[in-house]
Enzyme design. Structure first.
Site, PDB file in Angstrom:
ATOM      1  N   ASP A  29      41.063  36.723  41.260  1.00 50.54           N
ATOM      2  CA  ASP A  29      40.556  37.916  40.565  1.00 50.54           C
ATOM      3  C   ASP A  29      41.455  39.115  40.902  1.00 50.54           C
ATOM      4  O   ASP A  29      41.866  39.294  42.051  1.00 50.54           O
ATOM      5  CB  ASP A  29      39.108  38.193  41.005  1.00 50.54           C
ATOM      6  CG  ASP A  29      38.409  39.177  40.088  1.00 50.54           C
ATOM      7  OD1 ASP A  29      37.484  38.756  39.368  1.00 50.54           O
ATOM      8  OD2 ASP A  29      38.770  40.378  40.105  1.00 50.54           O
ATOM      9  N   ASN A  86      28.468  35.698  35.148  1.00 50.60           N
ATOM     10  CA  ASN A  86      27.754  36.798  34.513  1.00 50.60           C
ATOM     11  C   ASN A  86      27.735  36.554  33.011  1.00 50.60           C
ATOM     12  O   ASN A  86      28.771  36.261  32.413  1.00 50.60           O
ATOM     13  CB  ASN A  86      28.457  38.128  34.818  1.00 50.60           C
ATOM     14  CG  ASN A  86      28.495  38.422  36.306  1.00 50.60           C
ATOM     15  OD1 ASN A  86      27.512  38.224  37.011  1.00 50.60           O
ATOM     16  ND2 ASN A  86      29.646  38.856  36.805  1.00 50.60           N
ATOM     17  N   HIS A  99      33.542  32.391  32.491  1.00 44.16           N
ATOM     18  CA  HIS A  99      34.228  32.250  33.777  1.00 44.16           C
ATOM     19  C   HIS A  99      33.215  32.165  34.900  1.00 44.16           C
ATOM     20  O   HIS A  99      32.106  32.692  34.792  1.00 44.16           O
ATOM     21  CB  HIS A  99      35.222  33.385  34.017  1.00 44.16           C
ATOM     22  CG  HIS A  99      34.630  34.760  33.914  1.00 44.16           C
ATOM     23  ND1 HIS A  99      34.407  35.379  32.707  1.00 44.16           N
ATOM     24  CD2 HIS A  99      34.214  35.636  34.857  1.00 44.16           C
ATOM     25  CE1 HIS A  99      33.889  36.579  32.912  1.00 44.16           C
ATOM     26  NE2 HIS A  99      33.743  36.761  34.222  1.00 44.16           N
ATOM     27  N   HIS A 101      32.929  32.937  38.950  1.00 46.15           N
ATOM     28  CA  HIS A 101      33.521  33.549  40.147  1.00 46.15           C
ATOM     29  C   HIS A 101      33.236  32.624  41.332  1.00 46.15           C
ATOM     30  O   HIS A 101      32.093  32.174  41.508  1.00 46.15           O
ATOM     31  CB  HIS A 101      32.846  34.891  40.461  1.00 46.15           C
ATOM     32  CG  HIS A 101      33.017  35.957  39.416  1.00 46.15           C
ATOM     33  ND1 HIS A 101      33.906  37.002  39.557  1.00 46.15           N
ATOM     34  CD2 HIS A 101      32.405  36.147  38.219  1.00 46.15           C
ATOM     35  CE1 HIS A 101      33.813  37.801  38.494  1.00 46.15           C
ATOM     36  NE2 HIS A 101      32.910  37.308  37.673  1.00 46.15           N
TER      37      HIS A 101
HETATM   38  P1  DGP Z   1      32.883  39.712  34.812  1.00 47.93           P
HETATM   39  O1  DGP Z   1      32.341  41.072  35.163  1.00 47.93           O
HETATM   40  O2  DGP Z   1      32.032  38.607  35.338  1.00 47.93           O
HETATM   41  O3  DGP Z   1      33.190  39.604  33.356  1.00 47.93           O
HETATM   42  O4  DGP Z   1      34.233  39.585  35.630  1.00 47.93           O
HETATM   43  C1  DGP Z   1      35.515  39.751  35.086  1.00 47.93           C
HETATM   44  C2  DGP Z   1      36.485  39.718  36.222  1.00 47.93           C
HETATM   45  O5  DGP Z   1      37.778  39.525  35.678  1.00 47.93           O
HETATM   46  C3  DGP Z   1      36.548  40.984  37.063  1.00 47.93           C
HETATM   47  O6  DGP Z   1      36.124  40.684  38.391  1.00 47.93           O
HETATM   48  C4  DGP Z   1      38.018  41.386  37.060  1.00 47.93           C
HETATM   49  C5  DGP Z   1      38.715  40.179  36.497  1.00 47.93           C
HETATM   50  N1  DGP Z   1      39.859  40.481  35.657  1.00 47.93           N
HETATM   51  C6  DGP Z   1      39.853  41.271  34.553  1.00 47.93           C
HETATM   52  N2  DGP Z   1      41.084  41.314  34.015  1.00 47.93           N
HETATM   53  C7  DGP Z   1      41.877  40.521  34.787  1.00 47.93           C
HETATM   54  C8  DGP Z   1      43.253  40.155  34.722  1.00 47.93           C
HETATM   55  O7  DGP Z   1      44.017  40.562  33.852  1.00 47.93           O
HETATM   56  N3  DGP Z   1      43.716  39.323  35.696  1.00 47.93           N
HETATM   57  C9  DGP Z   1      42.893  38.837  36.684  1.00 47.93           C
HETATM   58  N4  DGP Z   1      43.449  38.033  37.592  1.00 47.93           N
HETATM   59  N5  DGP Z   1      41.595  39.152  36.767  1.00 47.93           N
HETATM   60  C10 DGP Z   1      41.093  39.989  35.830  1.00 47.93           C
END
Ligand code: DGP
Length: 114
Positions: A29, A86, A99, A101
């Site tokens: 993340d 989520n 996704h 986590h």
């Molecule tokens: P959610 O709130 O469950 O939709 O979590 C989305 C997650 O995705 C958040 O913790 C940050 C992560 N995230 C968003 N954009 C990027 C990205 O471009 N690269 C990576 N590695 N993570 C990302």
């Protein structure tokens, strides 16, 4: 489709990939909230848990097998970890590509949902 996780899965934008097979990819993340914070996604675009239908359900065993394998690789299989998905606005979903986590590497406590 303008989906950031599809772009990560297609290697159009870089990420720190920790696992990949035919159906699933996992990467760190960008805003970690725990020492180990990994996102596990299907390569195919599905919006969320709530959007799962038909053949999409066949992705879930592969995702959970990947989660277990990643936990071993990251050395958190014995100490434990949390898996969160989520779904939708009130669930706090920000990226609308299914996704999961994985949070671990320390005691996550009860309330940290992401
Ligand atoms: P959610 O709130 O469950 O939709 O979590 C989305 C997650 O995705 C958040 O913790 C940050 C992560 N995230 C968003 N954009 C990027 C990205 O471009 N690269 C990576 N590695 N993570 C990302």
């Amino acid at each position: 489709m303008d989906c950031i996780f599809c772009k990560i899965a297609n290697k159009e934008i870089p990420s720190d990939i920790v696992f990949e097979n035919e159906k699933v990819i996992a990467f760190r993340d960008i805003n970690p909230v725990a020492p180990v914070h990994i996102l596990v996604i299907p390569k195919a675009h599905v919006e969320s848990v709530q959007a799962l239908e038909g053949e999409d359900y066949n992705l879930l065993p592969d995702i959970f097998k990947a989660i277990k394998e990643i936990a071993v690789k990251e050395g958190i299989d014995k100490s434990g970890y949390r898996v969160i998905s989520n779904s939708g606005k009130d669930g706090g979903q920000e990226v609308f590509h299914l996704h999961f986590h994985i949070l671990g590497g320390e005691n996550i406590g009860k309330l940290r949902c992401k």
